[in-house]
Enzyme design. Structure first.
Site, PDB file in Angstrom:
ATOM      1  N   MET B 104       0.910  -1.264   0.105  1.00  0.00           N
ATOM      2  CA  MET B 104       0.038   0.072  -0.137  1.00  0.00           C
ATOM      3  C   MET B 104       0.839   1.249   0.068  1.00  0.00           C
ATOM      4  O   MET B 104       1.041   2.019   1.021  1.00  0.00           O
ATOM      5  CB  MET B 104      -1.113   0.124   1.286  1.00  0.00           C
ATOM      6  N   ASP B 105       1.349   1.771  -0.992  1.00  0.00           N
ATOM      7  CA  ASP B 105       2.371   2.649  -1.201  1.00  0.00           C
ATOM      8  C   ASP B 105       1.779   3.938  -1.881  1.00  0.00           C
ATOM      9  O   ASP B 105       0.864   3.876  -2.659  1.00  0.00           O
ATOM     10  CB  ASP B 105       3.603   2.200  -2.154  1.00  0.00           C
TER      11      ASP B 105
END
Lengths: 253, 330
Positions: B104-105
């Site tokens: 989840m960047d």
């Protein structure tokens, strides 16, 4: 009962027709996806030829110093065509890459390493030279397979087990803590593995996947899919390396 | 008229209400002729799954004007849900992944891009995560793994780490609420990582959630927190060595390390999606992704949506036979 049988048959037929219709829609969607990928492929082809001919300014110079170690993953089918691998390594030598690890899962390229070292000008085997002794005008090659992945960690784990068993105190049955990342790193070196982390990994195959490249070395490696080795292009290679030199990592901070 | 607060349409109670007149929905008999014809015409496409029929009937109920008070948004939501179900029905004609992993960047970049205050990006990221989980579980994907917090992230500024820990504590506790997604989908939750590095409150909350969901078996959510792949490998080696030493065995085999990996509770991921266009794995699931398809959409995590998931699955379906062949070769 007599009324239910035709109803069941009817609903089953309706269900089958429904599934057939859905299957057609699914196939149609995939045809559209394929067409999109073909169009995008044509654009990439044109761009890579433009890069090869030097028509796109920004790719004419690359800060190759940023790329200390490059790895190339080759699909097992492609690895059978050693001539393409040799051509790729020659391109990398021209670009100025100093250290390249070549991986295929079954070690076919390892078996052909003598021929590859002979055919790629100014190439040396990394294991013989060592990482710190590569001369400026040569390229150090490393040949990697799946045996350097999980099996290597098992060998290293057995070294740590021996250390742990020797350190167990007779009184309390507890051993020294030999279980840190640096201990495992060192144990991997002892079993003959290179633990250097590649900066960039180029995948030549149908799918963007690292295909079992040694996990211990992949921490912060940029993984780029290059498509099929059979249709590799110099321009695409330059573009991938150039894009890498523009990446800024914060390593989780 | 009573309304379903969470819009959960399991389908059977709506269908029953329609037929018998019990409950809060109008009956088939009470619909006007146009709506009756609509229901009959839609029956064949929904016959294989009662949930679809319930959704269709609820949509008709809403569009009949009887539930319009405050229902525009709910109507749109029902339309989206119905469209999604149709899309997923089409996608399920091909192979579907069993296990999806997400990095989840991009939360901080999202907050900066939108001019939001620090921490808002992570909150937006959590909403995106809940949506993505809903899509995955609706599609029938059994395992979802998310990279919530890396061991490297402890090196961020202390106030940011504390804010992330506070957010994590709040969200972990909310998983135990009756209305949470965990109860809606019967999710078993695992927290994977070096939990000893977390503060006592977060660790206790994580352990409570794992215990509370231990009996769930429909779908699985693995949250990697205080996690690094290299740390996972070292811990697996350590557990294997200590186990062998206790049993006076002097040789470790691959199967020992595999069994002691924390992620052994799930099969290997089929697809790993990292948002924000970055192409590295950042020390996530390095051991488990040898046969995984890697996908890096440019969208920042809070911007990720159904279209990215669908695109990833379509690409997976194209490569499925190749990856299955690779697995058999190993």
């Amino acid at each position: 009962m007599d009324f239910n049988d035709p109803m069941l048959a009817l609903s089953s037929s309706i269900g089958q027709i429904g599934d057939f219709g859905l299957d057609l829609v699914w196939r149609f969607i995939h045809i559209v996806v394929t067409l999109c990928l073909i169009v995008s492929g044509i654009f990439e082809l044109v761009e890579s030829y433009a890069i090869s001919l030097g028509l796109i300014q920004k790719y004419s110079s690359i800060d190759i110093e940023k790329l200390k170690c490059l790895a190339v993953v080759v699909d097992i089918e492609a690895a059978r065509d050693v001539s393409k691998v040799i051509e790729l390594l020659r391109w990398l030598t021209t670009i100025g890459v100093k250290q390249v690890g070549v991986f295929d899962s079954q070690g076919l390229l390892k078996k052909s390493k003598d021929m590859i070292l002979e055919m790629v000008p100014r190439s040396v085997l990394l294991q013989e030279t060592g990482e710190n002794n590569i001369s400026p005008d040569s390229i150090a090659l490393e040949f990697i397979s799946s045996f350097d992945n999980k099996e290597a960690v098992v060998k290293a784990a057995n070294i740590l087990l021996q250390k742990y068993l020797k350190s167990i105190h007779p009184e309390n049955g507890e051993g020294e803590n030999v279980f840190t990342e640096s201990h495992l790193n060192e144990a991997l070196r002892v079993v003959g593995e290179c633990v250097h982390v590649p900066d960039l990994l180029l995948v030549y195959g149908p799918v963007r996947s690292h295909l079992g490249f040694p996990a211990w070395r992949l921490r912060y490696t940029e993984i780029v899919h290059m498509g099929s080795l059979k249709y590799m292009r110099y321009g695409s290679l330059l573009k991938a390396i150039h894009k890498f030199t523009g990446v800024r990592q914060n390593y989780g901070v | 008229m009573c309304r379903r607060e969470n819009n959960d349409l399991s389908g059977n109670d709506v269908v029953q209400s329609f037929i018998t007149g019990s409950g809060s929905f109008p009956t088939f008999a009470s619909l006007n002729s146009q709506l009756r014809i609509l229901v009959l015409s839609l029956l064949p496409s929904t016959i294989s799954d009662p949930k679809n029929l319930g959704t269709v009937l609820h949509f008709i109920y809403l569009s009949s004007g009887e539930g319009m008070g405050g229902g525009i948004r709910q109507l749109l939501e029902q339309v989206h849900r119905l469209s999604r179900r149709c899309l997923f029905r089409v996608l399920s004609m091909g192979p579907l992944p069993t296990h999806l992993a997400f990095i989840m960047d991009g939360n901080r970049r999202y907050a900066k891009k939108r001019g939001l205050e620090d921490g808002s990006g992570h909150k937006a990221g959590f909403s995106a995560l809940m949506s993505m989980l809903q899509y995955c579980y609706e599609l029938g994907i059994k395992y979802v793994t998310v990279y919530a917090f890396s061991i490297d992230n402890f090196r961020r500024k202390p106030e940011e780490v504390q804010s992330l820990m506070d957010l994590m504590l709040e969200k972990i506790k909310s998983l135990l609420d009756k209305e949470s997604i965990v109860h809606e989908y019967g999710i078993r939750v695992y927290f994977i990582g070096n939990l000893g590095l977390l503060n006592d409150q977060v660790r206790a909350a994580a352990e409570e959630v794992m215990k509370a969901t231990a009996k769930n078996s429909r779908v699985v959510l693995l949250v990697c927190v205080a996690y690094n792949s290299t740390d996972e490998i070292v811990q697996a080696v350590k557990r294997s060595c200590v186990d062998k030493a206790d049993r006076d065995v002097e040789r470790i085999q691959l199967v020992d390390i595999e069994e002691n990996m924390q992620m052994s509770v799930a099969p290997e991921p089929d697809i790993l999606i990292r948002s924000s266009g970055e192409t590295r794995l950042s020390n996530f699931l390095l051991w488990q992704t040898g046969n995984s398809q890697l996908f890096s959409p440019d969208a920042l995590w809070p911007e990720i949506g159904l279209r990215h998931l669908v695109w990833a699955i379509l690409n997976f379906q194209r490569s499925h036979s190749y990856l299955e062949k690779k697995k058999k070769q190993l």
